[in-house]
Every structure is written in structure tokens, then in C-alpha cells.
Scaffold this motif. Structure first.
Motif, short mmCIF file in Angstrom:
data_model
loop_
_atom_site.label_atom_id
_atom_site.label_comp_id
_atom_site.label_asym_id
_atom_site.label_seq_id
_atom_site.Cartn_x
_atom_site.Cartn_y
_atom_site.Cartn_z
N SER A 160 0.82 -1.22 0.00
CA SER A 160 0.00 0.00 0.00
C SER A 160 0.85 1.27 0.00
N PHE A 161 2.15 1.13 0.18
CA PHE A 161 3.00 2.30 0.37
C PHE A 161 3.62 2.93 -0.89
N PRO A 162 4.22 2.16 -1.82
CA PRO A 162 5.16 2.78 -2.77
C PRO A 162 4.68 3.99 -3.53
N LYS A 315 6.56 5.29 11.78
CA LYS A 315 6.01 6.65 11.79
C LYS A 315 4.74 6.76 10.96
N ILE A 316 4.48 5.77 10.11
CA ILE A 316 3.30 5.79 9.26
C ILE A 316 2.61 4.43 9.33
N THR A 317 1.32 4.44 9.07
CA THR A 317 0.50 3.24 9.19
C THR A 317 -0.11 2.90 7.84
N PRO A 318 -0.04 1.63 7.42
CA PRO A 318 -0.68 1.26 6.16
C PRO A 318 -2.20 1.33 6.30
N ILE A 319 -2.85 1.75 5.23
CA ILE A 319 -4.31 1.78 5.21
C ILE A 319 -4.77 0.97 4.01
N VAL A 320 -5.16 -0.25 4.26
CA VAL A 320 -5.63 -1.15 3.22
C VAL A 320 -7.15 -1.19 3.29
N ALA A 321 -7.80 -0.65 2.29
CA ALA A 321 -9.26 -0.60 2.29
C ALA A 321 -9.86 -1.97 1.97
N GLN A 322 -9.24 -2.68 1.01
CA GLN A 322 -9.80 -3.95 0.57
C GLN A 322 -8.73 -4.70 -0.21
N THR A 323 -8.79 -6.03 -0.20
CA THR A 323 -7.87 -6.84 -0.99
C THR A 323 -8.66 -7.74 -1.94
#
Length: 352
Positions: A160-162, A315-323
Motif C-alpha cells: 500500500s506504500f510505494p 512513523k506511518i501506518t498502512p491503510i488497506v481498504a480492501q484486498t
């Protein structure tokens, strides 16, 4: 090579510009071979983003939808193309000039490329646009663009980051955001917007997020200091000359208000135009207020490593809405385009 690599793989090929029917699932795509400066990566997860869809529909073309300039770089796209720029995976083989010690590294791919096929590029490419990307079981990339990441997060979370987070970090870097700044972020619930909230807060800035009211609570939980409706009169709500930096991912009809909001000497950074690409600029406002404008696409050299550092330092959190499974890419893109979610849609490519 120190592991058994199959000769063919499954993946999604874009066969031409157009609708979702242009994306074809295949299980007989040749596995790429790394050239001397490259690594071969077994892809675990790949995120969905606007760039893939914009490329498919020829949105980047400035010639009435002509395919001659419809790639990210403004060149003709070569088909079939494997898209996918948000990639997390594991290095399983390396080219002749790359240390075998890198085999087994879990990596994120920097999507803005300065090298491909072991050759430096005259102008940057985007992963999955000018070359094949990560919507397949295996992919190759220059070793310099494969960043080792040491994190307890899952591959899906890391994917979710790049793109979103490097885009956001690049905008903040170009606009030189510091703890002294009051930052306004448009499109704040999307992948880049939600990333910009977190990364601006990591810099200590005061963050105001523009979104639909239904997403207020989620953005406040992400760290936004204030949330304002995208339908609001921004100048009336915030006041003229009240903002140091605008991080704009929307443009569109609100655009003139952004310049009124910016204080003298303010900075405006843009990296998206989903609200409408053409805006009306009163040049007098630009020069009388000594504003600085930053168009942000090519990543500054330090940006991606800074992002990896932020991930590793929590310092940052992944936010995955759906897979979704890779085969369901059309469903994922359809839900993505409805813009009802917060965070990223991620495709599961291989088992972790």
C-alpha cells in the motif's frame, strides 16, 4: 540463480487503450530474466492506483485521446504491457553485477525509474507504464530501485506504500514542509491524500484535510488536525492568507480558492487533477503574493529511502481498504473508481 524459477507465470496484460476488457489474465507469460544490473522479484502483492487506470484509458494524452502520447512519459505505450507500480515482493534471482546476498530480501520497488534494462534513462519512466510492472507473479527492476524493507507489516500492507506514499513524500519534500507550516490537503481520503496526512504530521505540521463528511472520523484518526468538506467555501471557512502549503491532488473548480488561501510566500504542490485538469489562473495573484508552484512527478533522490525509513521507524501506518485476488483486478478498479474508500486497494499476487 540460486532458486528454481519457472519459465512461465500468471499475470494481467493490458492489450490496448480502452475499458476493463483491455485487461487480460494469462498463465503463459514468460518469466523475465534480469539483465546485469537487475533483480528478479517474486511479487507478493501489488496496489491499485490512478496511474494504471489513467494509462489504460489514455487519460494522459493531450491529443484528443490519441494513443501516440498516452503513456505516463508522453510516449506511445507498447502493448501488451503488464501494469502495476505498487509492488512488494522478494528477490529470487540477480543479474551478473548484483550481489547474490540480495537474494531473499523483501523489497519495495521505487516506481519512478532512472534505469531500465541496465541502461540509464534520459528521462524517467514509471513502473508498469514504460516497462512491465507488478501485476504478475514475477517482475524485474534495476537493483537500485529495489529497496530492502525490514518491517513486521505484511506484504499486502507494505504494497500500500510505494506510489501513494512516495508521491506524498515527494510533494512535501518539494514544498519543504516543516513543523512551522499549516498544510491544506485536497482529496485527503485517497491513497496519496491519506499518505500526505501521515507524512505531514510526521514532520510536525498542522494538517487540514478536505474530504467528504462521511470520511471525517477516519481522517481525524489518521492525524488530521481539522477536516473540512469538499463542498465548503474554503476561503470563508479558513480565511484568506491562512495556509502555508497546499498539497493538491484534485484541482478542479476549487482551484482559485487555493491561491486566495495561501499566505504571501506560500507554496502550492500538485500531483493530480481528478477534479478537472484545466483551471483559471489570475497571474497577478501568483506574482503579487510571491507564491511558489511545484508540479510533482519525478521523485527527488532521497524520497524513497526516506519513505522506507518512516516505515521501519513505525512513523506511518498502512491503510488497506480492501484486498482482491489478482484475477479480480477489474472488480478492484471498479470499486476504486467509486472513491467510497479510504486508503488502498491491494491485489494478492502470490502467497506470502
Amino acid at each position: 540463480m540460486m532458486t528454481t524459477i519457472p519459465k512461465t507465470m500468471m499475470g494481467i496484460q493490458l492489450i490496448g487503450h480502452g475499458g476493463p476488457e483491455m485487461l487480460q489474465y494469462r498463465d503463459d507469460i514468460p518469466v523475465p530474466t534480469p539483465t546485469p544490473n537487475e533483480v528478479l522479484i517474486r511479487v507478493s502483492a501489488a496496489g491499485v492506483n490512478n496511474t494504471d487506470i489513467n494509462t489504460r484509458i489514455a487519460w494522459y494524452s493531450k491529443n484528443d485521446g490519441s494513443s501516440s502520447d498516452a503513456s505516463w512519459s508522453g510516449n506511445t505505450l507498447v502493448f501488451p504491457r503488464i501494469q502495476g507500480a505498487d509492488v512488494c515482493g522478494t528477490i529470487v534471482a540477480v543479474g551478473d553485477n548484483v550481489s547474490t546476498k540480495r537474494i531473499g530480501e523483501r523489497v519495495l520497488i521505487e516506481p519512478c525509474l532512472s534505469e531500465s534494462n541496465s541502461q540509464p534513462l534520459n528521462s524517467p519512466w514509471y513502473y508498469g507504464s514504460e516497462c512491465d510492472g507488478g501485476f504478475a507473479q514475477y517482475t524485474v527492476v534495476a537493483a537500485k530501485h529495489a529497496y530492502a524493507v525490514n518491517s513486521p507489516l505484511s506484504d499486502i500492507e507494505l504494497a500500500s506504500f510505494p506510489c501513494s506514499y512516495s508521491t506524498a513524500e515527494n510533494m512535501l519534500t518539494r514544498a519543504n514542509v516543516t513543523s512551522l507550516d499549516k498544510v491544506l490537503i485536497s482529496g485527503a481520503s485517497g491513497g496519496v491524500g491519506s499518505a500526505a496526512i501521515q507524512l505531514a504530521k510526521a514532520r510536525g505540521a498542522h494538517v487540514i484535510a478536505i474530504t467528504s463528511p462521511s470520511k471525517n472520523r477516519q481522517l481525524l484518526e489518521l492525524g488530521a488536525d481539522q477536516v473540512i468538506s469538499r463542498d465548503a467555501d474554503l476561503v470563508e471557512a479558513l480565511g484568506e492568507n491562512s495556509i502555508d502549503v497546499v498539497i493538491d491532488l484534485v484541482t478542479g473548480k476549487q482551484w482559485p480558492q487555493f491561491l486566495r488561501l495561501l499566505r504571501p510566500g506560500g507554496r502550492y504542490a500538485v500531483s493530480g487533477a481528478i477534479g478537472g485538469a484545466l483551471v483559471e489562473l489570475d497571474v497577478r495573484t501568483l506574482y503579487l503574493k510571491d507564491l511558489s508552484f511545484f508540479g510533482c512527478t519525478v521523485l527527488e533522490p532521497e524520497v524513497f529511502q526516506n519513505l522506507v525509513n518512516c516505515i521501519e521507524q513505525h512513523k506511518i501506518t498502512p491503510i488497506v481498504a480492501q484486498t482482491f485476488p489478482l484475477k479480480e483486478i477489474n472488480k478492484a478498479q471498479d470499486i476504486f473508481l467509486k472513491k467510497k474508500h479510504v486508503g488502498k486497494m491491494v491485489l494478492k499476487v502470490s502467497e506470502q
